[in-house]
Motif scaffolding. Structure first.
Motif, PDB file in Angstrom:
ATOM      1  N   HIS A  56       0.870  -1.166   0.000  1.00  0.00           N
ATOM      2  CA  HIS A  56       0.000   0.000   0.000  1.00  0.00           C
ATOM      3  C   HIS A  56       0.910   1.219   0.000  1.00  0.00           C
ATOM      4  O   HIS A  56       2.125   1.079   0.092  1.00  0.00           O
ATOM      5  CB  HIS A  56      -0.968  -0.002   1.189  1.00  0.00           C
ATOM      6  CG  HIS A  56      -0.346   0.106   2.529  1.00  0.00           C
ATOM      7  ND1 HIS A  56       0.562  -0.803   3.010  1.00  0.00           N
ATOM      8  CD2 HIS A  56      -0.489   1.033   3.517  1.00  0.00           C
ATOM      9  CE1 HIS A  56       0.934  -0.449   4.234  1.00  0.00           C
ATOM     10  NE2 HIS A  56       0.318   0.664   4.566  1.00  0.00           N
ATOM     11  N   HIS A  58       1.168   4.046   2.016  1.00  0.00           N
ATOM     12  CA  HIS A  58       1.468   4.936   3.138  1.00  0.00           C
ATOM     13  C   HIS A  58       2.958   5.275   3.114  1.00  0.00           C
ATOM     14  O   HIS A  58       3.780   4.450   2.731  1.00  0.00           O
ATOM     15  CB  HIS A  58       1.073   4.280   4.473  1.00  0.00           C
ATOM     16  CG  HIS A  58      -0.414   4.342   4.706  1.00  0.00           C
ATOM     17  ND1 HIS A  58      -1.081   3.430   5.482  1.00  0.00           N
ATOM     18  CD2 HIS A  58      -1.339   5.228   4.243  1.00  0.00           C
ATOM     19  CE1 HIS A  58      -2.372   3.752   5.499  1.00  0.00           C
ATOM     20  NE2 HIS A  58      -2.554   4.831   4.759  1.00  0.00           N
ATOM     21  N   HIS A  61       5.998   3.094   3.939  1.00  0.00           N
ATOM     22  CA  HIS A  61       6.251   1.879   3.150  1.00  0.00           C
ATOM     23  C   HIS A  61       6.854   2.174   1.774  1.00  0.00           C
ATOM     24  O   HIS A  61       7.184   1.249   1.044  1.00  0.00           O
ATOM     25  CB  HIS A  61       4.948   1.080   2.986  1.00  0.00           C
ATOM     26  CG  HIS A  61       4.430   0.541   4.286  1.00  0.00           C
ATOM     27  ND1 HIS A  61       4.540  -0.780   4.657  1.00  0.00           N
ATOM     28  CD2 HIS A  61       3.825   1.157   5.330  1.00  0.00           C
ATOM     29  CE1 HIS A  61       4.013  -0.955   5.857  1.00  0.00           C
ATOM     30  NE2 HIS A  61       3.575   0.214   6.298  1.00  0.00           N
ATOM     31  N   HIS A 131      -7.447  -1.223   5.309  1.00  0.00           N
ATOM     32  CA  HIS A 131      -6.477  -0.296   5.889  1.00  0.00           C
ATOM     33  C   HIS A 131      -6.293   0.889   4.944  1.00  0.00           C
ATOM     34  O   HIS A 131      -6.126   2.018   5.391  1.00  0.00           O
ATOM     35  CB  HIS A 131      -5.165  -1.043   6.131  1.00  0.00           C
ATOM     36  CG  HIS A 131      -4.030  -0.179   6.590  1.00  0.00           C
ATOM     37  ND1 HIS A 131      -4.016   0.426   7.825  1.00  0.00           N
ATOM     38  CD2 HIS A 131      -2.878   0.194   5.977  1.00  0.00           C
ATOM     39  CE1 HIS A 131      -2.891   1.129   7.945  1.00  0.00           C
ATOM     40  NE2 HIS A 131      -2.199   1.011   6.839  1.00  0.00           N
ATOM     41  N   ASP A 148      -0.071  -3.773   5.925  1.00  0.00           N
ATOM     42  CA  ASP A 148      -0.743  -3.358   7.161  1.00  0.00           C
ATOM     43  C   ASP A 148      -2.165  -3.911   7.249  1.00  0.00           C
ATOM     44  O   ASP A 148      -2.990  -3.400   8.003  1.00  0.00           O
ATOM     45  CB  ASP A 148      -0.763  -1.834   7.284  1.00  0.00           C
ATOM     46  CG  ASP A 148       0.624  -1.271   7.568  1.00  0.00           C
ATOM     47  OD1 ASP A 148       1.578  -2.067   7.669  1.00  0.00           O
ATOM     48  OD2 ASP A 148       0.758  -0.044   7.682  1.00  0.00           O
TER      49      ASP A 148
HETATM   50 ZN   LIG Z   1      -0.210   1.675   6.433  1.00  0.00          ZN
END
Ligand SMILES: [Zn+2]
Ligand SMILES: [Zn+2]
Length: 209
Positions: A56, A58, A61, A131, A148
């Motif tokens: 993902h 974010h 990451h 998430h 996550d």
């Molecule tokens: Zn995350």
């Protein structure tokens, strides 16, 4: 398959590097920060990176993607429903008080059921929103990399932009169909197995499987 996890950056996001011992082809999942530690591992093992993959987008990451892409030239793969977050990484980081450079545009837009190959290794893309809208898990060779979505004994937060507890619980149900002994490598914290999580993780207890 050989596999190493590096815990990177201020939020300790797990970067997973998985490769084939014979062909030396591999993938880098969630290069969040500290690119030099990733480069050292790649160089020490002679790994040729086939894909840079985001579970993902974010900021914790994806922070090392610009440098990793410059160094390896490997295509960056992200789920279609995650493009908006991917494009807003600088703003996300700024909200936490960090500064990031803009990410290169993704090269490969993923969807549920896609397969990514590195040498003889195959990784199945499982769309697991909740998430974040375009969160994915990668499944192959007896391992699932869960980002996550699923942690050992817990799950990711659903109160960020685009999050949804209902969708996350549906994603957990999807993961429960993997073989019990599948090794779970989450985006933060220690590893586990699908069987252990289905039995012990409190968030699985309310789900009808
Ligand atoms: Zn995350
Ligand atoms: Zn995270």
């Amino acid at each position: 398959m050989l596999l190493k996890t590096l815990e990177l950056g201020p939020l300790g996001a797990n970067c997973v590097i998985a490769w084939d011992a014979g062909t030396k082809e591999g993938i880098v999942v969630d290069p969040g920060d500290e690119p030099d530690r990733i480069f050292n591992l790649l160089d020490d093992n002679g790994i040729r990176v086939k894909y840079i993959i985001c579970t993902h987008a974010h900021f914790d990451h994806v922070g090392a993607i610009p440098e990793l892409k410059r160094k390896t030239g490997a295509p960056v793969a992200v789920h279609g429903a995650e493009i908006e977050l991917y494009g807003a990484v600088r703003d996300q980081a700024a909200m936490w008080g960090y500064e990031l450079e803009d990410l290169p545009p993704p090269d490969l837009i993923l969807k549920d059921g896609d397969e990514l190959k590195a040498g003889p290794l195959t990784f199945l893309v499982i769309h697991t929103p909740g998430h974040s809208p375009g969160g994915i898990c990668l499944y192959g060779q007896g391992v699932v990399i869960t980002g996550d979505t699923l942690f050992a004994g817990s799950i990711g937060r659903t109160d960020f932009y685009g999050g949804s507890m209902e969708r996350l619980l549906a994603s957990l149900k999807k993961l429960a169909s993997l073989p019990e002994d599948t090794r779970v490598i989450p985006g933060h914290g220690p590893s586990s197995t699908i069987g252990e999580e289905v039995r012990e993780n409190p968030f699985y207890q309310g789900i009808e499987l």
